[in-house]
Design a protein around this motif. Sequence first.
Motif, PDB file in Angstrom:
ATOM      1  N   VAL A  27       0.861  -1.265   0.078  1.00 29.22           N
ATOM      2  CA  VAL A  27       0.007  -0.099   0.165  1.00 29.22           C
ATOM      3  C   VAL A  27       0.886   1.309  -0.049  1.00 29.22           C
ATOM      4  CG1 VAL A  27      -1.816  -1.137   1.339  1.00 29.22           C
ATOM      5  CG2 VAL A  27      -0.142   0.240   2.475  1.00 29.22           C
ATOM      6  N   ASP A  28       0.432   2.088  -0.455  1.00 33.48           N
ATOM      7  CA  ASP A  28       0.838   3.753  -0.453  1.00 33.48           C
ATOM      8  C   ASP A  28      -0.170   4.298   0.574  1.00 33.48           C
ATOM      9  OD1 ASP A  28       3.174   3.107  -1.788  1.00 33.48           O
ATOM     10  OD2 ASP A  28       2.279   4.134  -3.758  1.00 33.48           O
ATOM     11  N   VAL A  29       0.339   5.170   1.459  1.00 35.44           N
ATOM     12  CA  VAL A  29      -0.357   5.816   2.440  1.00 35.44           C
ATOM     13  C   VAL A  29       0.154   7.422   2.330  1.00 35.44           C
ATOM     14  CG1 VAL A  29      -1.307   5.994   4.806  1.00 35.44           C
ATOM     15  CG2 VAL A  29      -0.617   3.864   3.848  1.00 35.44           C
ATOM     16  N   ASP A  30      -0.971   8.186   2.278  1.00 34.39           N
ATOM     17  CA  ASP A  30      -0.522   9.690   2.307  1.00 34.39           C
ATOM     18  C   ASP A  30      -0.790  10.001   3.993  1.00 34.39           C
ATOM     19  OD1 ASP A  30      -0.755  12.619   2.425  1.00 34.39           O
ATOM     20  OD2 ASP A  30      -0.865  12.591   0.396  1.00 34.39           O
ATOM     21  N   VAL A  31       0.060  10.133   4.671  1.00 33.55           N
ATOM     22  CA  VAL A  31      -0.223  10.428   6.153  1.00 33.55           C
ATOM     23  C   VAL A  31      -0.589  11.663   6.361  1.00 33.55           C
ATOM     24  CG1 VAL A  31       1.491   8.403   6.811  1.00 33.55           C
ATOM     25  CG2 VAL A  31       2.275  10.990   6.519  1.00 33.55           C
ATOM     26  N   ASP A  32      -0.435  12.810   5.313  1.00 33.95           N
ATOM     27  CA  ASP A  32      -1.005  13.956   5.702  1.00 33.95           C
ATOM     28  C   ASP A  32      -2.643  13.983   5.246  1.00 33.95           C
ATOM     29  OD1 ASP A  32       1.398  14.974   6.115  1.00 33.95           O
ATOM     30  OD2 ASP A  32       1.809  15.422   3.980  1.00 33.95           O
ATOM     31  N   LEU A  33      -3.078  13.118   4.224  1.00 32.27           N
ATOM     32  CA  LEU A  33      -4.660  13.316   3.836  1.00 32.27           C
ATOM     33  C   LEU A  33      -5.194  12.201   4.490  1.00 32.27           C
ATOM     34  CD1 LEU A  33      -3.957  14.022   0.164  1.00 32.27           C
ATOM     35  CD2 LEU A  33      -4.616  15.552   2.070  1.00 32.27           C
ATOM     36  N   GLY A  34      -4.444  11.160   5.012  1.00 31.11           N
ATOM     37  CA  GLY A  34      -5.065   9.797   5.654  1.00 31.11           C
ATOM     38  C   GLY A  34      -5.799   8.915   4.676  1.00 31.11           C
ATOM     39  N   LEU A  35      -5.130   9.042   3.408  1.00 31.09           N
ATOM     40  CA  LEU A  35      -5.659   8.326   2.144  1.00 31.09           C
ATOM     41  C   LEU A  35      -4.822   7.253   1.819  1.00 31.09           C
ATOM     42  CD1 LEU A  35      -6.782  11.218  -0.390  1.00 31.09           C
ATOM     43  CD2 LEU A  35      -8.106   9.822   1.361  1.00 31.09           C
ATOM     44  N   VAL A  36      -5.214   6.033   1.528  1.00 27.93           N
ATOM     45  CA  VAL A  36      -4.606   4.735   1.497  1.00 27.93           C
ATOM     46  C   VAL A  36      -4.776   4.313  -0.314  1.00 27.93           C
ATOM     47  CG1 VAL A  36      -4.283   2.390   1.853  1.00 27.93           C
ATOM     48  CG2 VAL A  36      -4.912   4.172   3.667  1.00 27.93           C
ATOM     49  N   LYS A  37      -3.950   3.789  -0.886  1.00 25.61           N
ATOM     50  CA  LYS A  37      -4.082   3.233  -2.106  1.00 25.61           C
ATOM     51  C   LYS A  37      -3.306   1.818  -2.125  1.00 25.61           C
ATOM     52  CE  LYS A  37      -3.175   3.693  -7.313  1.00 25.61           C
ATOM     53  NZ  LYS A  37      -4.431   3.725  -7.571  1.00 25.61           N
ATOM     54  N   VAL A  38      -4.031   0.909  -2.501  1.00 31.28           N
ATOM     55  CA  VAL A  38      -3.715  -0.559  -2.485  1.00 31.28           C
ATOM     56  C   VAL A  38      -2.823  -0.619  -3.821  1.00 31.28           C
ATOM     57  CG1 VAL A  38      -4.159  -2.728  -2.244  1.00 31.28           C
ATOM     58  CG2 VAL A  38      -5.371  -1.457  -0.740  1.00 31.28           C
ATOM     59  N   VAL A  39      -1.543  -0.617  -3.883  1.00 33.05           N
ATOM     60  CA  VAL A  39      -0.768  -0.848  -4.866  1.00 33.05           C
ATOM     61  C   VAL A  39      -0.680  -2.229  -5.568  1.00 33.05           C
ATOM     62  CG1 VAL A  39       1.507  -0.602  -5.700  1.00 33.05           C
ATOM     63  CG2 VAL A  39       0.676   0.793  -4.036  1.00 33.05           C
ATOM     64  N   GLU A  40      -0.667  -3.301  -4.662  1.00 30.74           N
ATOM     65  CA  GLU A  40      -0.619  -4.755  -5.310  1.00 30.74           C
ATOM     66  C   GLU A  40      -1.389  -5.665  -4.250  1.00 30.74           C
ATOM     67  OE1 GLU A  40       2.466  -7.410  -7.431  1.00 30.74           O
ATOM     68  OE2 GLU A  40       2.859  -7.166  -5.454  1.00 30.74           O
ATOM     69  N   LEU A  41      -1.891  -6.528  -4.665  1.00 27.49           N
ATOM     70  CA  LEU A  41      -2.215  -7.729  -3.687  1.00 27.49           C
ATOM     71  C   LEU A  41      -1.875  -8.972  -4.531  1.00 27.49           C
ATOM     72  CD1 LEU A  41      -5.885  -6.640  -2.597  1.00 27.49           C
ATOM     73  CD2 LEU A  41      -3.893  -7.060  -0.937  1.00 27.49           C
ATOM     74  N   SER A  42      -1.022  -9.948  -3.623  1.00 28.65           N
ATOM     75  CA  SER A  42      -0.823 -11.365  -4.083  1.00 28.65           C
ATOM     76  C   SER A  42      -1.347 -12.285  -3.001  1.00 28.65           C
ATOM     77  CB  SER A  42       0.789 -11.294  -4.074  1.00 28.65           C
ATOM     78  OG  SER A  42       1.402 -10.317  -4.893  1.00 28.65           O
ATOM     79  N   ALA A  43      -1.839 -13.318  -3.707  1.00 28.05           N
ATOM     80  CA  ALA A  43      -2.457 -14.469  -2.777  1.00 28.05           C
ATOM     81  C   ALA A  43      -2.167 -15.782  -3.405  1.00 28.05           C
ATOM     82  CB  ALA A  43      -3.990 -14.131  -3.201  1.00 28.05           C
ATOM     83  N   VAL A  44      -1.783 -16.419  -2.290  1.00 32.94           N
ATOM     84  CA  VAL A  44      -1.766 -18.056  -2.783  1.00 32.94           C
ATOM     85  C   VAL A  44      -3.076 -18.788  -1.838  1.00 32.94           C
ATOM     86  CG1 VAL A  44      -0.160 -20.117  -2.129  1.00 32.94           C
ATOM     87  CG2 VAL A  44       0.617 -17.710  -2.509  1.00 32.94           C
ATOM     88  N   GLN A  45      -3.530 -19.703  -2.712  1.00 30.10           N
ATOM     89  CA  GLN A  45      -4.815 -20.654  -1.980  1.00 30.10           C
ATOM     90  C   GLN A  45      -4.837 -21.831  -2.618  1.00 30.10           C
ATOM     91  OE1 GLN A  45      -8.571 -18.309  -2.293  1.00 30.10           O
ATOM     92  NE2 GLN A  45      -9.760 -20.093  -1.850  1.00 30.10           N
ATOM     93  N   ASP A  46      -5.050 -22.591  -1.705  1.00 30.19           N
ATOM     94  CA  ASP A  46      -5.137 -24.159  -1.869  1.00 30.19           C
ATOM     95  C   ASP A  46      -6.750 -24.283  -2.132  1.00 30.19           C
ATOM     96  OD1 ASP A  46      -4.814 -26.801  -2.391  1.00 30.19           O
ATOM     97  OD2 ASP A  46      -4.360 -27.146  -0.300  1.00 30.19           O
ATOM     98  N   VAL A  47      -6.938 -24.874  -3.298  1.00 29.24           N
ATOM     99  CA  VAL A  47      -8.497 -25.019  -3.846  1.00 29.24           C
ATOM    100  C   VAL A  47      -8.821 -26.828  -3.756  1.00 29.24           C
ATOM    101  CG1 VAL A  47      -8.496 -22.665  -4.885  1.00 29.24           C
ATOM    102  CG2 VAL A  47      -8.127 -25.091  -6.257  1.00 29.24           C
ATOM    103  N   GLY A  48      -7.687 -27.353  -3.777  1.00 27.34           N
ATOM    104  CA  GLY A  48      -7.832 -28.900  -3.634  1.00 27.34           C
ATOM    105  C   GLY A  48      -7.894 -29.377  -4.925  1.00 27.34           C
ATOM    106  N   LYS A  49      -8.867 -29.097  -5.838  1.00 26.55           N
ATOM    107  CA  LYS A  49      -8.986 -29.337  -7.492  1.00 26.55           C
ATOM    108  C   LYS A  49      -9.542 -28.146  -8.213  1.00 26.55           C
ATOM    109  CE  LYS A  49      -9.693 -31.524 -11.257  1.00 26.55           C
ATOM    110  NZ  LYS A  49      -8.484 -31.879 -12.164  1.00 26.55           N
ATOM    111  N   ILE A  50      -9.289 -27.766  -9.363  1.00 25.95           N
ATOM    112  CA  ILE A  50      -9.705 -26.423 -10.236  1.00 25.95           C
ATOM    113  C   ILE A  50     -10.813 -27.179 -11.022  1.00 25.95           C
ATOM    114  CG2 ILE A  50      -9.099 -24.845 -11.790  1.00 25.95           C
ATOM    115  CD1 ILE A  50      -6.348 -24.568 -10.777  1.00 25.95           C
TER     116      ILE A  50
END
Length: 746
Positions: free
Chosen positions: A613-636
């Motif tokens: 995330v990038d956070v502007d601590v002056d404005l209190g605003l957050v931008k999520v720059v990237e999300l990565s995930a690993v998930q086990d689903v058993g079978k696709i």
Amino acid sequence: MSQTASGQSRTRPSGQGLGESAPRPDGTLKVTGEFAYSSDLYLADMLWGATLRSPHPSAWIRSVDIGPALAMPGVYAVLTHEDVPGERFYGLDRKDQPVLAVDQVRYQGEPVAIVAADHPETARRAAAVIVVEYEEREPVTDARRAVFDAACPEVHPGGNIVRHQPVRVGGEFTADVVVRGEYEVGMQDQAFLGPESGLAVPAEDGGVDLYVATQWLHVDREQIAPCLGLPPGKVRLTLAGVGGAFGAREDLSMQVHACLLALRTGRPVKFVYGRQESFYGHVHRHPAWMRYEHGATRDGRLVYVKAEIVLDGGAYCSSSPAVVGNAASLGVGPYEVPNVEIDAYGTYSNNPPCGAMRGFGAVQACYAYESQMDRLAEACGLDPVEIRVRNAVSQGSRLATGQVIESPAPLAGMLRELAAMPLPAGEAATDLRSMPGGVAQTTHGEGVRRGIGYGVGIKNICYSEGFDDHSTARVKIEVLGGEPHVLVHTAAAEVGQGLVMVQAQIARTELGVERVTVAPADTTVGSAGSTSASRQSYVTGGAVREACLAVRERLDDLRAERPGVPLADLLELSGPVEETREYRHRPTYPMDPVTGQGDSHTQLALCVHRAVVDVDVDLGLVKVVELSAVQDVGKILNPMALEGQIHGGTAQGLGLALMEEIQVRDGRMLNPSFTDYLIPTILDMPPMTISILENPDPDAPYGLRGAGEPPTLSSTPAIAAAVRAATSLPLTRIPIRPSDIALPDA
């Protein structure tokens, strides 16, 4: 080519079977605007329904005068609780909710009277002129007071505690390193796009046919029929087009009201809620207050976890007992902990009713225990990934309930894979288009800081604690137009997750037939349970598979009698082949009411997230720059649909972390609209890197794991952790508000 169980070869239709990204049959219609949702239902002679709702969160009803409404031209009926012919109360777990308020109201928005008129605006105006005399009383709005203060007024007779579930393991509660924290989760709305709607049509046999957007056809009927004073066979439900659900359609909304008015007037009656009424008309995610204490050795090995969890269920029970069970049983997360002391409570209050929402119970606890793991990592001088790896469960581990994880649970490996994924290039953004606040020229990035955070979640799949979790499927193969054709019929609700597609894929795979139709879901076939708990691919998929296998066995017998005869000719000679099968997962058991021990879950699923995330601590605003995930689903089963579920669940977790909250003050909802209740848009969702693992569960059909809910758990604490890393602030409440971040001296 693939093989049947008997060795008879069959051709799998290319691009349409399991493991392939088969196109959704409803997809094109939905993106072109041609799909018929329940709000599009229409009959030439139908009337329109409207509801009068309480403006007060808690009050006695002293009188109701419906005369002004009945006097309006175009009004055909005005009903109150006195006009309910059968039982006046219903509910998922307890029959504590009135069809229409009897002598009191317990939340703002509670239905008091209903109207049927020849135009929707006439119905709304008629509802508005009904005169109700209320005697207001002080509402109970503090869930902790409702649980712990013996002097707190009772919202319902018998006390305010809906369920108290302890979990007790071991007895050693001293450690080298101890961290404590109190955490809060705000009230989140499911924010589906299609508001509550349906059409009730009176039938010649004195019953009623209801076409409705719901998640649970048969349990709807079980609640509706007694209120109408009718046997279940005279209340027939058909699933209409559903515009999203996420748990909010498990409870009744307009179902009984539409049927009552249809039977009273002898005319079809349609209800369509507006967006504001929808906020009042369905349950929400339980807000939570949680106090946690974690103890560990100096090298970060967990010794004990103590927790107190209070979940505010609002005015009525709904599914609060199950939510409490989830929060208690999964309250320490996917970690090995030898000593546990948890007390989870669900309570009544005069706040808006709360019930099912994606990941219920587990979501709230996950935010707290993951926040604690970050605190513990800091106290032990460890990396946030490393402390999780050192305590991660694996196959053979025991949950806090004593239940053994019998299927693969490669959590440590998932965490290492996630940590090894490349990070976004560069430091915090300096391009205005990529910064929190965008191109508004409010800042040039002087206060923007970057943070990275991790989150881990464990979610039960399917119903738990001894609930009879099953589904029924009817499969028929016959010749239509000279070709074999398969008809699959279940009562499973398609709410946007792609279940219709998966049922067809199973039939194509098992029977090797290209032409497959999935019949509309209704109550003329056995129950499929609720479309919730990430269970339908497991349970209804299992039922469809079993019915297909039974059909295939009969086809093999026919082939043995007439070897070499094409399938279409066999069916012409024999007639249609049809089989109905039920599927049940392995049994589960209630948690012990004193110790919390017991095999309460049938399957568990893991997902891990990393947020940048990038956070502007002056404005209190957050931008999520990237999300990565690993998930086990058993079978696709369907790669594209699966990725969509992970993206969607992650988006709802992002919303809970940063923006989504129903603001309630003194029991009154302050923001019942999409103008003031914010949900993530495509501009808020960052790029995602996803790794999907397949470690089959030997007890599940095809080895699959339910996949829709786990991403909602782990994405929220990952984002919150990233914001903490960027700001060095404790941030113990979600959603994180700008005022929580903006530094007063910045």
